[in-house]
Write a protein that holds these residues in place. Structure first.
Motif, PDB file in Angstrom:
ATOM      1  N   GLY A 219      -8.927   3.960  -6.940  1.00  0.00           N
ATOM      2  CA  GLY A 219      -7.863   3.817  -5.961  1.00  0.00           C
ATOM      3  C   GLY A 219      -8.062   2.571  -5.115  1.00  0.00           C
ATOM      4  N   ILE A 220      -6.968   1.906  -4.781  1.00  0.00           N
ATOM      5  CA  ILE A 220      -7.023   0.653  -4.016  1.00  0.00           C
ATOM      6  C   ILE A 220      -6.444   0.912  -2.639  1.00  0.00           C
ATOM      7  CG2 ILE A 220      -6.190  -1.730  -3.889  1.00  0.00           C
ATOM      8  CD1 ILE A 220      -6.047  -1.682  -6.965  1.00  0.00           C
ATOM      9  N   GLY A 221      -7.311   0.888  -1.620  1.00  0.00           N
ATOM     10  CA  GLY A 221      -6.868   1.148  -0.256  1.00  0.00           C
ATOM     11  C   GLY A 221      -7.867   0.625   0.753  1.00  0.00           C
ATOM     12  N   ALA A 222      -7.607   0.893   2.026  1.00  0.00           N
ATOM     13  CA  ALA A 222      -8.458   0.373   3.101  1.00  0.00           C
ATOM     14  C   ALA A 222      -9.885   0.894   2.987  1.00  0.00           C
ATOM     15  CB  ALA A 222      -7.856   0.748   4.458  1.00  0.00           C
ATOM     16  N   GLN A 223     -10.056   2.099   2.431  1.00  0.00           N
ATOM     17  CA  GLN A 223     -11.391   2.691   2.361  1.00  0.00           C
ATOM     18  C   GLN A 223     -12.277   2.040   1.307  1.00  0.00           C
ATOM     19  OE1 GLN A 223     -11.505   7.094   4.111  1.00  0.00           O
ATOM     20  NE2 GLN A 223     -11.031   7.027   1.953  1.00  0.00           N
ATOM     21  N   ASN A 224     -11.726   1.165   0.497  1.00  0.00           N
ATOM     22  CA  ASN A 224     -12.501   0.582  -0.592  1.00  0.00           C
ATOM     23  C   ASN A 224     -13.009  -0.824  -0.301  1.00  0.00           C
ATOM     24  OD1 ASN A 224      -9.913   2.169  -2.157  1.00  0.00           O
ATOM     25  ND2 ASN A 224     -12.000   2.886  -2.501  1.00  0.00           N
ATOM     26  N   SER A 247      -2.238   1.528  -6.266  1.00  0.00           N
ATOM     27  CA  SER A 247      -2.156   1.201  -4.843  1.00  0.00           C
ATOM     28  C   SER A 247      -0.710   1.251  -4.381  1.00  0.00           C
ATOM     29  CB  SER A 247      -2.736  -0.191  -4.585  1.00  0.00           C
ATOM     30  OG  SER A 247      -2.616  -0.550  -3.225  1.00  0.00           O
ATOM     31  N   ASP A 248      -0.537   1.304  -3.064  1.00  0.00           N
ATOM     32  CA  ASP A 248       0.797   1.161  -2.504  1.00  0.00           C
ATOM     33  C   ASP A 248       1.148  -0.326  -2.429  1.00  0.00           C
ATOM     34  OD1 ASP A 248       0.285   0.155   0.510  1.00  0.00           O
ATOM     35  OD2 ASP A 248      -1.249   1.609  -0.036  1.00  0.00           O
ATOM     36  N   LYS A 250       2.266  -2.243  -0.031  1.00  0.00           N
ATOM     37  CA  LYS A 250       1.796  -2.988   1.141  1.00  0.00           C
ATOM     38  C   LYS A 250       0.362  -3.460   0.959  1.00  0.00           C
ATOM     39  CE  LYS A 250       1.234  -2.571   6.168  1.00  0.00           C
ATOM     40  NZ  LYS A 250       1.378  -1.658   7.339  1.00  0.00           N
ATOM     41  N   THR A 251      -0.511  -2.570   0.512  1.00  0.00           N
ATOM     42  CA  THR A 251      -1.916  -2.938   0.320  1.00  0.00           C
ATOM     43  C   THR A 251      -2.061  -3.987  -0.765  1.00  0.00           C
ATOM     44  OG1 THR A 251      -2.655  -0.741   1.021  1.00  0.00           O
ATOM     45  CG2 THR A 251      -4.206  -2.062  -0.263  1.00  0.00           C
TER      46      THR A 251
END
Length: 395
Positions: A219-224, A247-248, A250-251
């Motif tokens: 998953g591609i997000g802020a937590q990664n 990912s979404d 925006k990210t």
């Protein structure tokens, strides 16, 4: 679809999974191993849309309930109805074909289903707790918030609980007053692998022969911490960052814009979801990026629950990971990679340490292979539970 004979639940171990068991590697591996031990298995997959059958892994019977109509409903109502309808279908199958010997859940939605079936049919159940949640971190009245109201009761009534990480098990034991004798720890390792050959990713993606490849899969997000990773990659002209995942918008836009602004769009490649030749792709890389920047309980206590970390270890690919205690206590003593603080400076220093020392990378790879063969494989991790499955199903 499955043959009618395979739809029988009679005296089977019935696992329940949202969408597809193959989306959850430890769920797939545990089911495969039980089938290899000649346990009569059946997997029930459900959801608002099911993946195409050519993506299905695992040689065991399954029933698949796809309810496309649910996609038109609000999230919480959709989830509640899917749980309710799936429970009714499995109840009907049980009444029609016979009661299962054991139910197994692979998630919080699934736990609600098996608990309800167990209460009605008087059948024991096991729970795999793959994710850890804190109700106070949930948006009030969403589906997870509601299910967490009942999670304690569900877990206390289970015949056995399987956790992938010791910190999560400790948190849940204290929160719900669980019986430690009914809890087991099974790391999220791949099954034992002997073939470590990788695909030529340089040729596939037009990368120079002397390019060094670092992968990220998930998953591609802020937590990664991928934003920090991309900025660190800009300091090494021969380093290529290959990113597979979902990912979404925006990210994804933020990450692509950052790579463009740093002048390295050709060295940061976003390659979509990795559905085929995963092992050959991992083995074809030089480094694996596995950093978590947790902002909630689900992102903490992750190390032995991290598929991407253990998959890199299985392929002998040195990892760069965070220096949170769960990762540091696993990675450093076993010489699996390099830990760093979650900052551009820290990640840059970790990359420099690995890139400047080929012998260090070689030593890490050898240590990884030894630990994978010895204990960081799912056959070894799951072995102590085989007798528990025997005891419950025979009873």
């Amino acid at each position: 679809r499955v043959k009618a004979a395979n739809r029988s639940l009679l005296k089977r171990i019935v696992g329940v999974r949202l969408f597809r068991i193959g989306f959850l590697p430890p769920g797939l591996y545990s089911t495969e191993i039980l089938a290899e031990y000649n346990f009569p298995m059946l997997i029930a997959e459900f959801g608002n849309a099911l993946p195409k059958t050519e993506w299905i892994e695992g040689k065991f019977p399954r029933v698949r309930f796809g309810d496309a109509w649910a996609r038109h409903l609000p999230g919480t109502l959709q989830a509640l109805l899917l749980i309710f309808v799936t429970t009714l279908r499995l109840l009907w199958l049980s009444l029609k074909t016979g009661k299962p010997a054991l139910l197994v859940s692979h998630g919080i939605f699934e736990a609600a289903i098996v608990y309800t079936l167990s209460t009605i049919l008087r059948v024991p159940y096991f729970c795999h707790i793959h994710e850890a949640y804190d109700r106070s971190e949930m948006r009030r009245f969403n589906i997870y918030w509601w299910l967490l109201c009942f999670e304690g009761r569900i877990l206390r009534n289970a015949e056995h609980l399987i956790f992938p990480e010791a910190g999560r098990a400790r948190i849940y034991q204290e929160r719900y007053h669980l019986n430690p004798k009914k809890m087991s720890l099974v790391y999220n390792c791949p099954r034992r692998r002997s073939d470590q050959r990788g695909v030529d990713l340089r040729e596939r993606y037009g990368i120079p022969k002397d390019g060094i490849l670092m992968n990220y899969i998930g998953g591609i997000g802020a937590q990664n911490a991928l934003l920090e990773g991309i900025k660190a990659v800009s300091h090494f002209e021969k380093l290529y960052f290959l990113i597979w995942g979902w990912s979404d918008t925006k990210t994804m836009t933020l990450l692509k814009d950052t790579a463009f602004q740093l002048g390295i769009p050709e060295r940061v490649k976003f390659l979509g979801e990795l559905k085929k030749d995963k092992w050959e792709v991992i083995a074809g890389c030089d480094l694996s990026y596995c950093i978590y920047a947790p902002c909630d309980l689900r992102g903490r206590n992750v190390a032995t629950a991290s598929n991407k970390l253990m998959e890199a270890v299985a392929c002998g690919i040195p990892v760069i990971t965070s220096n949170h205690p769960d990762f540091k206590d696993l990675v450093e003593p076993h010489k699996l990679g390099v830990c760093t603080d979650i900052s551009v400076e820290g990640i840059t220093a970790a990359l420099k340490k690995l890139l400047s020392d080929p012998q260090l990378r070689s030593d890490i790879s050898e240590s990884q292979r030894q630990w994978h063969e010895k204990s960081f494989n799912y056959e070894h991790q799951f072995a102590p539970l085989i007798q528990k499955f025997h005891d419950v199903t025979n009873a």
